[in-house]
Design an enzyme around this catalytic site. Sequence first.
Site, PDB file in Angstrom:
ATOM      1  N   ASP A 164      -2.567  -3.253  -5.462  1.00  0.00           N
ATOM      2  CA  ASP A 164      -4.003  -3.010  -5.593  1.00  0.00           C
ATOM      3  C   ASP A 164      -4.747  -4.260  -6.060  1.00  0.00           C
ATOM      4  OD1 ASP A 164      -4.253   0.094  -5.173  1.00  0.00           O
ATOM      5  OD2 ASP A 164      -2.406  -0.332  -6.252  1.00  0.00           O
ATOM      6  N   LYS A 217       0.593   1.045  -8.147  1.00  0.00           N
ATOM      7  CA  LYS A 217       0.640   2.407  -8.671  1.00  0.00           C
ATOM      8  C   LYS A 217       1.609   2.539  -9.841  1.00  0.00           C
ATOM      9  CE  LYS A 217      -1.432   5.156  -7.640  1.00  0.00           C
ATOM     10  NZ  LYS A 217      -2.684   5.507  -8.369  1.00  0.00           N
TER      11      LYS A 217
HETATM   12  O1  MRU Z   1      -4.636   5.573  -6.578  1.00  0.00           O
HETATM   13  P1  MRU Z   1      -4.425   5.211  -5.138  1.00  0.00           P
HETATM   14  O2  MRU Z   1      -3.750   6.250  -4.329  1.00  0.00           O
HETATM   15  O3  MRU Z   1      -5.660   4.650  -4.495  1.00  0.00           O
HETATM   16  O4  MRU Z   1      -3.383   4.042  -5.300  1.00  0.00           O
HETATM   17  C1  MRU Z   1      -3.416   2.923  -4.600  1.00  0.00           C
HETATM   18  C2  MRU Z   1      -2.235   2.867  -3.785  1.00  0.00           C
HETATM   19  O5  MRU Z   1      -2.223   3.445  -2.743  1.00  0.00           O
HETATM   20  C3  MRU Z   1      -1.074   2.173  -4.252  1.00  0.00           C
HETATM   21  O6  MRU Z   1      -1.049   1.684  -5.498  1.00  0.00           O
HETATM   22  C4  MRU Z   1      -0.372   1.420  -3.189  1.00  0.00           C
HETATM   23  O7  MRU Z   1       0.950   1.349  -3.530  1.00  0.00           O
HETATM   24  C5  MRU Z   1      -0.907   0.026  -2.954  1.00  0.00           C
HETATM   25  S1  MRU Z   1      -2.428  -0.047  -2.199  1.00  0.00           S
HETATM   26  C6  MRU Z   1      -2.240   0.714  -0.718  1.00  0.00           C
END
Ligand code: MRU
Length: 343
Positions: free
Chosen positions: A226, A237
């Site tokens: 992210d 995550k």
């Molecule tokens: O909270 P979210 O579902 O928006 O989380 C982000 C993600 O999808 C992840 O952290 C992912 O592993 C990386 S970004 C696609």
Amino acid sequence: MEGPTVRMINQPLLPHRFEVVDLADHHATAASIRTMIVRGAGAIGATAGYAMAQAALEAPDASFHAFVGEAAERVQATRPTAQNLFFAVRAVLRAVEAEGSDLTRARAAAMAAAQEIADDDARCCEAIGRHGAPLILTGARVSTHCNAGWLAFVDWGSALSPVYVAAREGRRPFVWVDETRPRSQGARLTALELANEGVDHAVIADNATGHLMRTGQVDLVIVGSDRIAANGDVANKIGTYSSAVVAAANGVPFYVAAPTTTIDSDCPSGEHIPIEERGEEEVCYTWGWSDDGVFARVRTTPTGSHAHNPAFDVTPARYVAGIITEKGVVPASPEGIAQVVRR
Ligand code: MRU
């Protein structure tokens, strides 16, 4: 985007129901990010770009720039961690500001910038697949966390893109899918994608990962991100850090896949990445479909128990074997990041 309306898959209903929601204005589109109708770094970024384009279309001539500026604040306040959101808002603002007082051109520039953010995301993720696929040897067992596939981006995905390319090249990868509590993006979304792609996989409880790595059942880990700091620290995550530490303890290479739009060059290290805290109800309750076809929320904790819900964690760069970007695989280090960062 169709005219002023943004159309979006309602992700909380997946995998059991496919529904598309129409978001008529930038307020609704911003709300879709906050409530996680859309989630995942690249998808959030593309949505933020379209929200800004909607704002430019909605803005009255007399207060155009003030209106668009307020919309930028509103969109940026939806979720704090995903860098792609901030990248997208700034890109649309720059495009609008470049047109000065010509509001017809400013609105067209906002639309074009939003479309380019989405198109760029798709191109980057396709390239991530090409660069990452050689890491996946025939029959490799890949571990992944959360959902970093085509539901989390505009197309292809980041962590899952190399898996899809390897599968199309006939190397039959197998994927261990971390369930990813509390919102279960792995169990609900990654499993859905892999099933659709015909990739062999098994969903595991998050706390099974260590056992699988220690007993030699994982060949490599690929996760998304992210936000990536300038020193190569990676936010992803919650639970990613645990996976990285266990991978290091067991000699399993741990890769991060992300487009360079996820790099925050103003952020010196992971210590400075804002970590979203979400409501305790996500931990106290779970959502699911009963065998009778009823979509229900059920409480798993005692009614008197409170919960704590950090949504992301930071994995220090020293645990990361490489960052798979659209420009190639680079070390998770200041030098590696400098090679690929967008100026
Ligand atoms: O909270 P979210 O579902 O928006 O989380 C982000 C993600 O999808 C992840 O952290 C992912 O592993 C990386 S970004 C696609």
